[in-house]
Write an enzyme that holds these catalytic residues in place. Structure first.
Site, PDB file in Angstrom:
ATOM      1  N   ASN A 265       0.858  -1.183   0.000  1.00  0.00           N
ATOM      2  CA  ASN A 265       0.000   0.000   0.000  1.00  0.00           C
ATOM      3  C   ASN A 265       0.896   1.235   0.000  1.00  0.00           C
ATOM      4  O   ASN A 265       1.460   1.600   1.026  1.00  0.00           O
ATOM      5  CB  ASN A 265      -0.907  -0.020   1.239  1.00  0.00           C
TER       6      ASN A 265
ATOM      7  N   LYS B  19       0.040   4.233  -0.329  1.00  0.00           N
ATOM      8  CA  LYS B  19      -0.656   5.383   0.261  1.00  0.00           C
ATOM      9  C   LYS B  19      -0.458   6.625  -0.621  1.00  0.00           C
ATOM     10  O   LYS B  19      -0.400   6.495  -1.847  1.00  0.00           O
ATOM     11  CB  LYS B  19      -0.200   5.591   1.713  1.00  0.00           C
TER      12      LYS B  19
END
Length: 255
Positions: free
Chosen positions: A21, A23
């Protein structure tokens, strides 16, 4: 009652998944460089060099770029969020169909940074999972307790409520993965002990028969112990996924 799928807990062999991830990190140049490094790691390892599946979830602005770089590498592409509706007047949102059109196979939903930072409720997450399934995406549902909730002995109750409130009917291991991410361990450098992770994962699987990833400050130095737990089916990696060597080291631990 949460509906169980057909993925048997007694299966002796389960392919683990390591998902990165990213982000809100990365512009086109550095994102493409990171993706190229990961693809090269896979190429260098060769067929059979890694016994787990890899997934990267970059920001939506990078999906096309990263998808192009990863093409043919075997590394899957995923989104970080989606809206419940297929299309419409929803300024700033992105639909699951748009993610699928960009080459995604998975989407992360219900992350604590969305729940706590954007006020997403279980009902909102439930709608997004329905949207993901409608578009043919595998939903990665994030659940987990805060430090205060754990200290009060409420961790299992919190996770159970999130599962019951967030998952639509019809969940199977082909379309749903749960990521247990204790909120107190996300981005803090703290991590659940292998025993704590195993306890949480076993509890989740007593309610729902799907793969469960661990997330929360996963690093190369703790990934092996976490992945060795019988009910840990891989990892959802945050900060360490932004370093190709670290992400690859975690993948090798899980493989």
């Amino acid at each position: 009652m949460i509906e169980t799928g057909q993925w048997g807990r007694n299966m002796a062999i389960r392919t683990k998944l390591v998902a990165g991830n990213w982000k809100m990190n990365g512009l086109r140049e550095d994102g493409a460089a990171l993706a190229r490094d990961l693809a090269q790691q896979v190429i260098t390892a060769g067929r059979g060099g890694l016994a787990c599946e890899l997934l990267v979830c970059p920001p939506a602005t990078l999906l096309s770029t990263i998808g192009g770089v990863l093409g043919g590498s075997g590394i899957a592409l995923g989104g970080q969020d989606c809206y419940a509706a297929e299309k419409g007047a929803y300024t700033g949102d992105i639909s699951a169909e748009m993610l699928a059109d960009a080459g995604c196979t998975h989407v992360i939903l219900g992350h604590s940074e969305r729940r706590h930072g954007h006020g997403e409720t279980d009902a909102v997450v439930r709608g997004k999972i329905s949207g993901a399934w409608r578009a043919g995406l595998v939903a990665i549902l994030c659940v987990g307790e805060t430090l205060q909730q754990r200290q009060a002995g409420d961790a299992h109750d919190v996770v159970s409520a999130q599962l019951a409130g967030s998952i639509p009917d019809g969940a199977t291991p082909d379309i749903l993965i749960v990521a247990y991410e204790p909120v107190w361990a996300i981005g803090t450098g703290l991590s659940a002990t292998p025993e704590m992770a195993q306890d949480a994962h076993a509890f989740i699987k007593s309610l729902l028969d799907v793969p469960v990833l661990y997330g929360g400050s996963v690093k190369p130095d703790n990934a092996g112990e976490l992945a060795a737990q019988p009910d840990v089916d891989g990892a959802l990696v945050g900060g360490a996924s932004l370093n190709a060597d670290d992400f690859w080291a975690i993948a090798r631990c899980c493989g």
